[in-house]
Write a protein that holds these residues in place. Structure first.
Motif, PDB file in Angstrom:
ATOM      1  N   PRO A  67       0.723  -1.099  -0.072  1.00  0.00           N
ATOM      2  CA  PRO A  67      -0.006   0.053   0.228  1.00  0.00           C
ATOM      3  C   PRO A  67       0.804   1.388  -0.058  1.00  0.00           C
ATOM      4  O   PRO A  67       2.101   1.513   0.578  1.00  0.00           O
ATOM      5  CB  PRO A  67      -0.827  -0.230   1.268  1.00  0.00           C
ATOM      6  CG  PRO A  67      -0.747  -1.619   1.629  1.00  0.00           C
ATOM      7  CD  PRO A  67       0.480  -2.160   1.237  1.00  0.00           C
ATOM      8  N   HIS A  68       0.412   2.274  -0.573  1.00  0.00           N
ATOM      9  CA  HIS A  68       1.194   3.623  -0.697  1.00  0.00           C
ATOM     10  C   HIS A  68       1.685   4.156   0.692  1.00  0.00           C
ATOM     11  O   HIS A  68       2.674   4.946   0.587  1.00  0.00           O
ATOM     12  CB  HIS A  68       0.553   4.450  -1.710  1.00  0.00           C
ATOM     13  CG  HIS A  68       0.349   4.461  -3.061  1.00  0.00           C
ATOM     14  ND1 HIS A  68       0.537   5.301  -3.975  1.00  0.00           N
ATOM     15  CD2 HIS A  68       0.298   3.061  -3.524  1.00  0.00           C
ATOM     16  CE1 HIS A  68       0.660   4.800  -5.126  1.00  0.00           C
ATOM     17  NE2 HIS A  68       0.552   3.522  -4.950  1.00  0.00           N
ATOM     18  N   ALA A  69       0.774   4.010   1.591  1.00  0.00           N
ATOM     19  CA  ALA A  69       0.777   4.683   2.967  1.00  0.00           C
ATOM     20  C   ALA A  69       1.983   3.834   3.750  1.00  0.00           C
ATOM     21  O   ALA A  69       2.678   4.169   4.820  1.00  0.00           O
ATOM     22  CB  ALA A  69      -0.314   4.680   3.552  1.00  0.00           C
ATOM     23  N   LYS A  70       2.416   2.644   3.327  1.00  0.00           N
ATOM     24  CA  LYS A  70       3.273   1.992   4.152  1.00  0.00           C
ATOM     25  C   LYS A  70       4.658   2.704   4.038  1.00  0.00           C
ATOM     26  O   LYS A  70       5.175   2.998   3.008  1.00  0.00           O
ATOM     27  CB  LYS A  70       3.284   0.605   3.650  1.00  0.00           C
ATOM     28  CG  LYS A  70       4.160  -0.411   4.583  1.00  0.00           C
ATOM     29  CD  LYS A  70       4.299  -1.806   3.942  1.00  0.00           C
ATOM     30  CE  LYS A  70       5.398  -2.727   4.754  1.00  0.00           C
ATOM     31  NZ  LYS A  70       5.232  -4.238   4.320  1.00  0.00           N
ATOM     32  N   LYS A  71       5.411   2.603   5.269  1.00  0.00           N
ATOM     33  CA  LYS A  71       6.739   2.971   5.022  1.00  0.00           C
ATOM     34  C   LYS A  71       7.683   1.895   4.742  1.00  0.00           C
ATOM     35  O   LYS A  71       7.322   0.799   4.869  1.00  0.00           O
ATOM     36  CB  LYS A  71       7.147   3.355   6.679  1.00  0.00           C
ATOM     37  CG  LYS A  71       6.593   4.844   7.242  1.00  0.00           C
ATOM     38  CD  LYS A  71       7.176   5.109   8.574  1.00  0.00           C
ATOM     39  CE  LYS A  71       6.250   5.958   8.851  1.00  0.00           C
ATOM     40  NZ  LYS A  71       6.934   7.339   9.178  1.00  0.00           N
ATOM     41  N   ARG A  72       8.662   2.361   3.992  1.00  0.00           N
ATOM     42  CA  ARG A  72       9.526   1.574   3.268  1.00  0.00           C
ATOM     43  C   ARG A  72       8.725   0.343   2.325  1.00  0.00           C
ATOM     44  O   ARG A  72       9.079  -0.859   2.249  1.00  0.00           O
ATOM     45  CB  ARG A  72      10.365   0.763   4.139  1.00  0.00           C
ATOM     46  CG  ARG A  72      11.558   1.534   5.023  1.00  0.00           C
ATOM     47  CD  ARG A  72      12.491   0.827   5.830  1.00  0.00           C
ATOM     48  NE  ARG A  72      12.975  -0.512   5.572  1.00  0.00           N
ATOM     49  CZ  ARG A  72      13.836  -0.789   4.520  1.00  0.00           C
ATOM     50  NH1 ARG A  72      14.472   0.153   4.041  1.00  0.00           N
ATOM     51  NH2 ARG A  72      14.299  -2.130   4.210  1.00  0.00           N
ATOM     52  N   LYS A  73       7.838   1.076   1.738  1.00  0.00           N
ATOM     53  CA  LYS A  73       7.289   0.286   0.716  1.00  0.00           C
ATOM     54  C   LYS A  73       7.940  -0.679  -0.192  1.00  0.00           C
ATOM     55  O   LYS A  73       8.854  -0.017  -0.617  1.00  0.00           O
ATOM     56  CB  LYS A  73       5.953   1.208   0.100  1.00  0.00           C
ATOM     57  CG  LYS A  73       6.624   2.244  -0.661  1.00  0.00           C
ATOM     58  CD  LYS A  73       5.340   3.273  -0.943  1.00  0.00           C
ATOM     59  CE  LYS A  73       5.662   4.836  -1.371  1.00  0.00           C
ATOM     60  NZ  LYS A  73       6.167   5.371  -0.319  1.00  0.00           N
ATOM     61  N   ALA A  74       7.207  -1.626  -0.611  1.00  0.00           N
ATOM     62  CA  ALA A  74       7.971  -2.531  -1.620  1.00  0.00           C
ATOM     63  C   ALA A  74       7.126  -3.097  -2.865  1.00  0.00           C
ATOM     64  O   ALA A  74       6.101  -3.296  -2.694  1.00  0.00           O
ATOM     65  CB  ALA A  74       8.872  -3.694  -0.990  1.00  0.00           C
ATOM     66  N   ILE A  75       7.777  -3.236  -3.730  1.00  0.00           N
ATOM     67  CA  ILE A  75       7.054  -4.000  -4.911  1.00  0.00           C
ATOM     68  C   ILE A  75       7.987  -5.782  -4.979  1.00  0.00           C
ATOM     69  O   ILE A  75       9.233  -5.610  -4.846  1.00  0.00           O
ATOM     70  CB  ILE A  75       7.369  -3.575  -6.582  1.00  0.00           C
ATOM     71  CG1 ILE A  75       6.439  -2.191  -6.562  1.00  0.00           C
ATOM     72  CG2 ILE A  75       6.765  -4.398  -7.403  1.00  0.00           C
ATOM     73  CD1 ILE A  75       6.926  -1.322  -7.561  1.00  0.00           C
ATOM     74  N   ARG A  76       7.236  -6.529  -4.947  1.00  0.00           N
ATOM     75  CA  ARG A  76       7.868  -7.819  -4.627  1.00  0.00           C
ATOM     76  C   ARG A  76       7.561  -8.688  -6.140  1.00  0.00           C
ATOM     77  O   ARG A  76       6.265  -8.628  -6.349  1.00  0.00           O
ATOM     78  CB  ARG A  76       7.434  -8.520  -3.460  1.00  0.00           C
ATOM     79  CG  ARG A  76       7.939  -7.973  -2.242  1.00  0.00           C
ATOM     80  CD  ARG A  76       7.411  -8.819  -0.864  1.00  0.00           C
ATOM     81  NE  ARG A  76       8.053  -8.114   0.247  1.00  0.00           N
ATOM     82  CZ  ARG A  76       7.342  -6.710   0.673  1.00  0.00           C
ATOM     83  NH1 ARG A  76       6.689  -6.227   0.032  1.00  0.00           N
ATOM     84  NH2 ARG A  76       8.083  -6.583   1.729  1.00  0.00           N
TER      85      ARG A  76
END
Length: 107
Positions: free
Chosen positions: A30-39
């Motif tokens: 989700p965009h709001a997550k800190k340290r967001k990732a694409i896996r």
């Protein structure tokens, strides 16, 4: 493998992993997550890899677009890019050719 990429002015961790459900090739936090990732599933190659990469980066760039649209546009883009004429033009770029030669020499 993990690296930082930029998608629509935001930083995302791009992670190739085997830690995804069997029926899932990729996922975008989700965009709001800190340290967001694409896996992305680490055993994908070729057009399947490109389609999944495009799919997840579309989600990263705009979390309000519908899943059907993301699926269709990513599939269409990957198919168009993987057409021999497009690939030939892409690989004809001296910078891309040099990168490809370097990558293909790596173990």
């Amino acid at each position: 493998m993990e690296r930082i990429i930029s998608v629509a002015w935001k930083r995302w961790r791009l992670i190739f992993t085997k830690e995804l459900p069997r029926d899932c090739d990729g996922v975008c936090d989700p965009h709001a997550k800190k340290r967001k990732a694409i896996r992305i599933k680490n055993d994908l190659i070729g057009q399947d890899l490109l389609e999944t990469f495009l799919h997840e980066t579309h989600h990263a760039g705009n979390d309000s677009i519908c899943e059907d649209y993301v699926e269709r546009i990513a599939a269409d883009q990957a198919a168009a890019f993987c057409h021999p004429d497009t690939l030939k033009r892409f690989l004809a770029c001296p910078r891309i050719e040099a990168i490809a030669k370097k990558v293909l020499r790596e173990p």
